[in-house]
Motif scaffolding. Structure first.
Motif, PDB file in Angstrom:
ATOM      1  N   ILE A  67      -9.060  21.060 -21.361  1.00 44.94           N
ATOM      2  CA  ILE A  67      -8.878  19.816 -22.105  1.00 44.94           C
ATOM      3  C   ILE A  67      -9.747  18.769 -21.435  1.00 44.94           C
ATOM      4  CG2 ILE A  67      -7.242  18.028 -22.781  1.00 44.94           C
ATOM      5  CD1 ILE A  67      -5.061  20.142 -22.657  1.00 44.94           C
ATOM      6  N   SER A  68     -10.617  18.170 -22.194  1.00 46.92           N
ATOM      7  CA  SER A  68     -11.533  17.191 -21.635  1.00 46.92           C
ATOM      8  C   SER A  68     -11.070  15.778 -21.943  1.00 46.92           C
ATOM      9  CB  SER A  68     -12.944  17.405 -22.207  1.00 46.92           C
ATOM     10  OG  SER A  68     -12.949  17.209 -23.611  1.00 46.92           O
ATOM     11  N   GLY A  69     -11.645  14.812 -21.230  1.00 38.14           N
ATOM     12  CA  GLY A  69     -11.355  13.419 -21.524  1.00 38.14           C
ATOM     13  C   GLY A  69     -11.772  13.084 -22.949  1.00 38.14           C
ATOM     14  N   ASN A  70     -10.999  12.238 -23.589  1.00 39.32           N
ATOM     15  CA  ASN A  70     -11.203  11.825 -24.988  1.00 39.32           C
ATOM     16  C   ASN A  70     -10.631  12.808 -26.004  1.00 39.32           C
ATOM     17  OD1 ASN A  70     -12.598   9.536 -24.187  1.00 39.32           O
ATOM     18  ND2 ASN A  70     -14.609  10.472 -24.423  1.00 39.32           N
ATOM     19  N   ASP A  71     -10.148  13.973 -25.553  1.00 40.07           N
ATOM     20  CA  ASP A  71      -9.658  14.969 -26.504  1.00 40.07           C
ATOM     21  C   ASP A  71      -8.193  14.674 -26.855  1.00 40.07           C
ATOM     22  OD1 ASP A  71      -9.562  17.105 -28.158  1.00 40.07           O
ATOM     23  OD2 ASP A  71     -10.270  18.566 -26.688  1.00 40.07           O
ATOM     24  N   VAL A  72      -7.994  13.591 -27.597  1.00 44.69           N
ATOM     25  CA  VAL A  72      -6.645  13.135 -27.929  1.00 44.69           C
ATOM     26  C   VAL A  72      -5.911  14.167 -28.775  1.00 44.69           C
ATOM     27  CG1 VAL A  72      -5.316  11.254 -28.954  1.00 44.69           C
ATOM     28  CG2 VAL A  72      -7.504  10.773 -27.856  1.00 44.69           C
ATOM     29  N   LEU A 109       0.629   7.847 -23.409  1.00 44.97           N
ATOM     30  CA  LEU A 109      -0.438   8.514 -22.672  1.00 44.97           C
ATOM     31  C   LEU A 109      -1.746   7.898 -23.143  1.00 44.97           C
ATOM     32  CD1 LEU A 109       1.890  10.824 -23.316  1.00 44.97           C
ATOM     33  CD2 LEU A 109       0.248  12.297 -22.176  1.00 44.97           C
ATOM     34  N   SER A 110      -2.457   7.274 -22.243  1.00 44.25           N
ATOM     35  CA  SER A 110      -3.707   6.609 -22.614  1.00 44.25           C
ATOM     36  C   SER A 110      -4.829   7.046 -21.686  1.00 44.25           C
ATOM     37  CB  SER A 110      -3.550   5.087 -22.569  1.00 44.25           C
ATOM     38  OG  SER A 110      -3.119   4.669 -21.288  1.00 44.25           O
ATOM     39  N   PHE A 111      -6.028   7.137 -22.241  1.00 42.03           N
ATOM     40  CA  PHE A 111      -7.197   7.527 -21.464  1.00 42.03           C
ATOM     41  C   PHE A 111      -7.750   6.304 -20.732  1.00 42.03           C
ATOM     42  CE2 PHE A 111      -6.808  10.596 -24.837  1.00 42.03           C
ATOM     43  CZ  PHE A 111      -7.046  11.802 -24.196  1.00 42.03           C
ATOM     44  N   SER A 112      -8.174   6.533 -19.501  1.00 40.55           N
ATOM     45  CA  SER A 112      -8.720   5.424 -18.721  1.00 40.55           C
ATOM     46  C   SER A 112      -9.946   5.890 -17.944  1.00 40.55           C
ATOM     47  CB  SER A 112      -7.660   4.861 -17.761  1.00 40.55           C
ATOM     48  OG  SER A 112      -7.179   5.868 -16.895  1.00 40.55           O
ATOM     49  N   ASP A 113     -10.616   4.917 -17.308  1.00 39.10           N
ATOM     50  CA  ASP A 113     -11.866   5.191 -16.581  1.00 39.10           C
ATOM     51  C   ASP A 113     -12.866   5.881 -17.498  1.00 39.10           C
ATOM     52  OD1 ASP A 113     -10.676   4.159 -14.239  1.00 39.10           O
ATOM     53  OD2 ASP A 113      -9.790   6.107 -13.806  1.00 39.10           O
ATOM     54  N   CYS A 114     -13.056   5.301 -18.672  1.00 39.56           N
ATOM     55  CA  CYS A 114     -13.931   5.904 -19.674  1.00 39.56           C
ATOM     56  C   CYS A 114     -15.336   5.322 -19.598  1.00 39.56           C
ATOM     57  CB  CYS A 114     -13.364   5.685 -21.081  1.00 39.56           C
ATOM     58  SG  CYS A 114     -11.694   6.328 -21.298  1.00 39.56           S
ATOM     59  N   ASP A 119     -17.016  11.620 -20.893  1.00 36.73           N
ATOM     60  CA  ASP A 119     -15.586  11.655 -21.176  1.00 36.73           C
ATOM     61  C   ASP A 119     -14.829  10.730 -20.231  1.00 36.73           C
ATOM     62  OD1 ASP A 119     -16.025  13.517 -23.130  1.00 36.73           O
ATOM     63  OD2 ASP A 119     -15.623  15.228 -21.831  1.00 36.73           O
ATOM     64  N   CYS A 120     -13.608  10.384 -20.631  1.00 33.98           N
ATOM     65  CA  CYS A 120     -12.726   9.627 -19.740  1.00 33.98           C
ATOM     66  C   CYS A 120     -12.301  10.543 -18.592  1.00 33.98           C
ATOM     67  CB  CYS A 120     -11.505   9.134 -20.501  1.00 33.98           C
ATOM     68  SG  CYS A 120     -11.922   8.080 -21.931  1.00 33.98           S
ATOM     69  N   SER A 121     -12.194   9.976 -17.406  1.00 34.89           N
ATOM     70  CA  SER A 121     -11.944  10.804 -16.229  1.00 34.89           C
ATOM     71  C   SER A 121     -10.475  10.849 -15.818  1.00 34.89           C
ATOM     72  CB  SER A 121     -12.784  10.300 -15.044  1.00 34.89           C
ATOM     73  OG  SER A 121     -12.439   8.969 -14.722  1.00 34.89           O
ATOM     74  N   SER A 122      -9.604  10.082 -16.482  1.00 31.76           N
ATOM     75  CA  SER A 122      -8.188  10.135 -16.109  1.00 31.76           C
ATOM     76  C   SER A 122      -7.305   9.811 -17.311  1.00 31.76           C
ATOM     77  CB  SER A 122      -7.883   9.182 -14.952  1.00 31.76           C
ATOM     78  OG  SER A 122      -8.152   7.843 -15.317  1.00 31.76           O
ATOM     79  N   LEU A 123      -6.067  10.256 -17.194  1.00 30.08           N
ATOM     80  CA  LEU A 123      -5.068  10.027 -18.229  1.00 30.08           C
ATOM     81  C   LEU A 123      -3.885   9.325 -17.580  1.00 30.08           C
ATOM     82  CD1 LEU A 123      -4.274  10.683 -21.225  1.00 30.08           C
ATOM     83  CD2 LEU A 123      -3.132  12.726 -20.327  1.00 30.08           C
ATOM     84  N   ARG A 124      -3.434   8.221 -18.192  1.00 31.98           N
ATOM     85  CA  ARG A 124      -2.341   7.449 -17.616  1.00 31.98           C
ATOM     86  C   ARG A 124      -1.059   7.647 -18.419  1.00 31.98           C
ATOM     87  NH1 ARG A 124      -1.500   0.867 -17.374  1.00 31.98           N
ATOM     88  NH2 ARG A 124      -0.071   0.831 -15.570  1.00 31.98           N
ATOM     89  N   PHE A 125      -0.003   8.090 -17.748  1.00 33.57           N
ATOM     90  CA  PHE A 125       1.347   8.140 -18.318  1.00 33.57           C
ATOM     91  C   PHE A 125       2.015   6.812 -17.964  1.00 33.57           C
ATOM     92  CE2 PHE A 125      -0.047  12.360 -17.536  1.00 33.57           C
ATOM     93  CZ  PHE A 125       0.608  13.229 -18.388  1.00 33.57           C
ATOM     94  N   SER A 167      -5.950  13.365 -13.267  1.00 33.30           N
ATOM     95  CA  SER A 167      -7.414  13.438 -13.312  1.00 33.30           C
ATOM     96  C   SER A 167      -7.872  14.417 -14.381  1.00 33.30           C
ATOM     97  CB  SER A 167      -7.961  13.863 -11.947  1.00 33.30           C
ATOM     98  OG  SER A 167      -9.374  14.055 -12.020  1.00 33.30           O
ATOM     99  N   LEU A 168      -8.844  13.994 -15.174  1.00 34.47           N
ATOM    100  CA  LEU A 168      -9.451  14.847 -16.197  1.00 34.47           C
ATOM    101  C   LEU A 168     -10.903  15.175 -15.852  1.00 34.47           C
ATOM    102  CD1 LEU A 168      -8.146  13.104 -19.448  1.00 34.47           C
ATOM    103  CD2 LEU A 168      -7.197  15.113 -18.307  1.00 34.47           C
TER     104      LEU A 168
END
Length: 226
Positions: A67-72, A109-114, A119-125, A167-168
């Motif tokens: 699963i990569s960053g941005n793959d909502v 759940l939101s993507f951050s450090d984009c 791709d975004c490099s992290s996912l925030r809960f 981390s993604l």
């Protein structure tokens, strides 16, 4: 002594080859009658060529997917497969995030450090509550001292939040993501219990502080107006 084994062909005095006698040939029958069945059993025990050479099983694509960053969509689908709520929404800037819930707590759940080019490099809960009375930075620090994965804090609006970063970078395997989500779910339950304990302690402290003393006024209280 009689010879029990067939002899080699012999020659007569003139040099002509003589075949073995009938008696000599008959002695070979018991030997072959023992050898042939044993040889048949040995060959039957050997695996066939088809049984030895088997094609290797194809690797499971489900366990090797990243699963990569941005793959909502992939994350939302994975949560639904695991039995959780997962609704894709967008904020005022059009940035998508996922609404979900676990242990009776709603969170995002939101993507951050984009980066635009990657791709975004992290996912925030992120979960949040109205801050309970008596819950201060002291209680947040107490939680953070014992739990390293999920951080408690009081935001600028005075709300109590709990967040957790995954981390993604380079993509994350499905199993790793689900394991991280299970940890987050457990931490939510622990944090709710922690809040309840602190709220109960605060209420007890206030109740005890408001009780009228059973001891009468001392000399220093004499003459003071109420």
């Amino acid at each position: 002594m009689p010879n029990d084994f067939p002899s080699q062909p012999s020659c007569d005095i003139m040099g002509n080859i003589r075949a073995p006698s009938h008696r000599q040939l008959s002695l070979t029958k018991p030997v072959f009658s023992l050898v042939l069945p044993a040889l048949a059993l040995f060959l039957a025990a050997l695996p066939s060529h088809a049984a030895v050479v088997k094609p290797a099983p194809a690797p499971s694509t489900k366990t090797s997917e990243l699963i990569s960053g941005n793959d909502v969509e992939a994350i939302a689908a994975l949560l639904r497969e695991a039995g959780y709520k997962a609704q894709i929404k967008a904020n005022g800037d059009g940035i998508r995030y996922i609404d979900s819930a676990a242990n009776g707590v709603f969170f995002t759940l939101s993507f951050s450090d984009c980066d635009i080019t990657s791709d975004c490099s992290s996912l925030r809960f992120l979960a949040w509550w109205e801050r309970p009375s008596g819950f201060t930075a002291t209680e947040s620090n107490e939680w953070n001292a014992h739990y390293k994965l999920a951080r408690a804090a009081i935001d600028n609006d005075g709300d109590l939040i709990l967040d957790y970063y995954l981390s993604l970078k380079g993509g994350v395997r499905r199993e790793n993501f689900l394991d991280a989500f299970d940890w987050w779910s457990l931490l939510l339950g622990d944090f709710r219990n922690f809040m309840d304990e602190k709220a109960a302690a605060s209420a007890k402290s206030k109740a005890e502080g408001g009780k009228q003393s059973d001891v009468g006024p001392d000399a220093n209280d004499e003459g003071r107006s109420g």
